[in-house]
Design a protein around this motif. Sequence first.
Motif, mmCIF file in Angstrom:
data_model
loop_
_atom_site.group_PDB
_atom_site.id
_atom_site.type_symbol
_atom_site.label_atom_id
_atom_site.label_comp_id
_atom_site.label_asym_id
_atom_site.label_seq_id
_atom_site.Cartn_x
_atom_site.Cartn_y
_atom_site.Cartn_z
ATOM 1 N N ASP A 198 -7.892 -82.322 45.749
ATOM 2 C CA ASP A 198 -8.100 -83.636 46.374
ATOM 3 C C ASP A 198 -6.757 -84.249 46.776
ATOM 4 O O ASP A 198 -6.184 -85.079 46.052
ATOM 5 C CB ASP A 198 -8.848 -84.555 45.411
ATOM 6 N N ALA A 199 -6.257 -83.876 47.953
ATOM 7 C CA ALA A 199 -4.947 -84.339 48.411
ATOM 8 C C ALA A 199 -4.949 -85.842 48.698
ATOM 9 O O ALA A 199 -3.927 -86.508 48.522
ATOM 10 C CB ALA A 199 -4.519 -83.570 49.659
ATOM 11 N N ASP A 200 -6.068 -86.397 49.155
ATOM 12 C CA ASP A 200 -6.132 -87.834 49.436
ATOM 13 C C ASP A 200 -5.931 -88.645 48.161
ATOM 14 O O ASP A 200 -5.243 -89.669 48.160
ATOM 15 C CB ASP A 200 -7.481 -88.194 50.085
ATOM 16 N N TYR A 201 -6.552 -88.208 47.084
ATOM 17 C CA TYR A 201 -6.385 -88.869 45.791
ATOM 18 C C TYR A 201 -4.916 -88.840 45.362
ATOM 19 O O TYR A 201 -4.354 -89.851 44.914
ATOM 20 C CB TYR A 201 -7.271 -88.171 44.761
ATOM 21 N N ARG A 211 -13.843 -86.228 37.105
ATOM 22 C CA ARG A 211 -14.630 -85.079 37.535
ATOM 23 C C ARG A 211 -13.759 -83.821 37.631
ATOM 24 O O ARG A 211 -12.548 -83.896 37.830
ATOM 25 C CB ARG A 211 -15.328 -85.371 38.857
ATOM 26 N N LYS A 212 -14.394 -82.675 37.506
ATOM 27 C CA LYS A 212 -13.667 -81.424 37.331
ATOM 28 C C LYS A 212 -12.738 -81.082 38.485
ATOM 29 O O LYS A 212 -11.679 -80.504 38.287
ATOM 30 C CB LYS A 212 -14.659 -80.273 37.095
ATOM 31 N N ASN A 213 -13.121 -81.425 39.724
ATOM 32 C CA ASN A 213 -12.257 -81.072 40.848
ATOM 33 C C ASN A 213 -11.071 -82.023 41.004
ATOM 34 O O ASN A 213 -10.289 -81.895 41.938
ATOM 35 C CB ASN A 213 -13.066 -81.028 42.155
ATOM 36 N N ARG A 214 -10.935 -82.988 40.084
ATOM 37 C CA ARG A 214 -9.769 -83.862 40.061
ATOM 38 C C ARG A 214 -9.028 -83.798 38.729
ATOM 39 O O ARG A 214 -7.957 -84.380 38.596
ATOM 40 C CB ARG A 214 -10.187 -85.322 40.296
ATOM 41 N N ARG A 215 -9.580 -83.099 37.765
ATOM 42 C CA ARG A 215 -9.062 -83.168 36.399
ATOM 43 C C ARG A 215 -7.655 -82.592 36.287
ATOM 44 O O ARG A 215 -6.764 -83.181 35.658
ATOM 45 C CB ARG A 215 -10.016 -82.449 35.447
ATOM 46 N N GLY A 216 -7.426 -81.436 36.885
ATOM 47 C CA GLY A 216 -6.099 -80.836 36.821
ATOM 48 C C GLY A 216 -5.064 -81.673 37.544
ATOM 49 O O GLY A 216 -3.930 -81.839 37.072
ATOM 50 N N PRO A 228 0.648 -84.396 46.578
ATOM 51 C CA PRO A 228 -0.312 -84.253 47.681
ATOM 52 C C PRO A 228 -0.137 -82.953 48.460
ATOM 53 O O PRO A 228 -1.122 -82.370 48.920
ATOM 54 C CB PRO A 228 -0.017 -85.471 48.573
ATOM 55 N N VAL A 229 1.113 -82.497 48.591
ATOM 56 C CA VAL A 229 1.381 -81.263 49.338
ATOM 57 C C VAL A 229 0.754 -80.074 48.618
ATOM 58 O O VAL A 229 0.070 -79.238 49.220
ATOM 59 C CB VAL A 229 2.901 -81.055 49.502
ATOM 60 N N VAL A 230 0.973 -79.985 47.311
ATOM 61 C CA VAL A 230 0.421 -78.880 46.520
ATOM 62 C C VAL A 230 -1.105 -78.963 46.480
ATOM 63 O O VAL A 230 -1.797 -77.949 46.592
ATOM 64 C CB VAL A 230 1.000 -78.896 45.094
ATOM 65 N N ALA A 231 -1.634 -80.179 46.352
ATOM 66 C CA ALA A 231 -3.094 -80.359 46.325
ATOM 67 C C ALA A 231 -3.716 -79.886 47.638
ATOM 68 O O ALA A 231 -4.756 -79.213 47.647
ATOM 69 C CB ALA A 231 -3.435 -81.825 46.081
ATOM 70 N N SER A 232 -3.085 -80.228 48.749
ATOM 71 C CA SER A 232 -3.585 -79.799 50.058
ATOM 72 C C SER A 232 -3.512 -78.280 50.205
ATOM 73 O O SER A 232 -4.426 -77.648 50.737
ATOM 74 C CB SER A 232 -2.773 -80.480 51.169
ATOM 75 N N TRP A 256 6.259 -77.201 38.739
ATOM 76 C CA TRP A 256 6.007 -75.993 39.521
ATOM 77 C C TRP A 256 5.412 -74.858 38.694
ATOM 78 O O TRP A 256 5.147 -73.777 39.218
ATOM 79 C CB TRP A 256 7.288 -75.540 40.213
ATOM 80 N N THR A 257 5.198 -75.078 37.418
ATOM 81 C CA THR A 257 4.514 -74.083 36.580
ATOM 82 C C THR A 257 3.183 -74.667 36.090
ATOM 83 O O THR A 257 2.142 -74.428 36.686
ATOM 84 C CB THR A 257 5.407 -73.661 35.399
ATOM 85 N N LEU A 258 3.230 -75.444 35.020
ATOM 86 C CA LEU A 258 2.008 -76.012 34.449
ATOM 87 C C LEU A 258 1.317 -76.971 35.416
ATOM 88 O O LEU A 258 0.093 -76.906 35.601
ATOM 89 C CB LEU A 258 2.342 -76.738 33.141
ATOM 90 N N GLY A 259 2.091 -77.853 36.052
ATOM 91 C CA GLY A 259 1.493 -78.820 36.968
ATOM 92 C C GLY A 259 0.803 -78.155 38.145
ATOM 93 O O GLY A 259 -0.322 -78.528 38.514
ATOM 94 N N THR A 260 1.455 -77.160 38.736
ATOM 95 C CA THR A 260 0.870 -76.459 39.875
ATOM 96 C C THR A 260 -0.365 -75.663 39.453
ATOM 97 O O THR A 260 -1.359 -75.597 40.182
ATOM 98 C CB THR A 260 1.912 -75.518 40.512
ATOM 99 N N TYR A 261 -0.313 -75.062 38.269
ATOM 100 C CA TYR A 261 -1.486 -74.346 37.748
ATOM 101 C C TYR A 261 -2.686 -75.288 37.626
ATOM 102 O O TYR A 261 -3.805 -74.952 38.034
ATOM 103 C CB TYR A 261 -1.159 -73.727 36.400
ATOM 104 N N LEU A 262 -2.474 -76.478 37.083
ATOM 105 C CA LEU A 262 -3.564 -77.437 36.898
ATOM 106 C C LEU A 262 -4.157 -77.865 38.247
ATOM 107 O O LEU A 262 -5.376 -77.980 38.396
ATOM 108 C CB LEU A 262 -3.056 -78.663 36.137
ATOM 109 N N ILE A 263 -3.271 -78.112 39.233
ATOM 110 C CA ILE A 263 -3.745 -78.511 40.562
ATOM 111 C C ILE A 263 -4.494 -77.363 41.228
ATOM 112 O O ILE A 263 -5.564 -77.549 41.814
ATOM 113 C CB ILE A 263 -2.567 -78.964 41.444
#
Length: 297
Positions: A269-272, A79-84, A260-264, A127-134
């Motif tokens: 979805d930090a729990d995921y 689902r879209k809110n977990r895709r990145g 999880p830190v960046v997601a929060s 910290w660039t592409l990964g953080t953008y996706l999250i």
Amino acid sequence: MVAIGYGLASAKWFTDKSGQIIARIVTQVALPMYMVNTITHDFTKGELIRLLPEIKFPIVSMLVLFAISVGFARALGIRKNRRGLFQSMFFNSNTVFVGLPINMALFGVKSLPYVLVYYMVNTTFFWTLGTYLIQRDGEGAWKFDIRATLSKVFSPPLLGFILGIIFVWTDVKLPTFVVSDLQYIGNLTVPLSMFFIGIAVQRAGLRNMEFNKYSLGILFGRFILAPIVMFFLLWKADVPHLMKQVFILQSAMPVMTNAPVVASLYGADADYAAIMVTESTILSLVVVPILMTLINN
């Protein structure tokens, strides 16, 4: 050491903040000193010059994995809110808290430059592409903060690595008492990292593990696709065998503990993310011995 960390956490020797304190000691104190001491003591200018071009292998590997993650996310119906978040965890690995101590335990100090080359690429991608996706999964609009990103990429461990290279390049000889301090404090890196893994696994709880399309896709990417991609990139390459072993192992490390830190932080979805860190870290204790057997044959 992981088992001791787990046991001490179960016995309540560590509080909820103990893992955070240990993580800060490792990343901001022990590991930078370990970098400076090891680089200045065990490596020459020639070795470092020959190492830098090999940065292309982790770069290409992560770009390939990112491209695969886009297709996987769509094929699995993430689902879209977990895709990145799914894509970020798919191509980034835990190169410090798990990768460093495992490589040091298996291959010794000679593996450190290869560990650090992979670490530089991995942390830059996260910290660039990964953080953008999250951040794209979260509630707000995406914003790129160059200052914050650079501060994350140029972390204390990387700065310690760079400082060590400068000392080697300029033939700086550190005083004996400084070298001793760097060695004593730097030697905390591996045992404290192992304790951290045990504490993290105990705090997360084995009961929280669940296997569904969201988790199995990540585990497949981390432990099967990532080492396969790296293997084929290195297969015919004229590089040291040790580098091949280290890069393959680093590519197959568990999910980044920062996920999880960046997601929060960005409302994703930090729990995921936390569940995937736990599952992948626990399974890495099984995957690494199998992978070592395969790459040694």
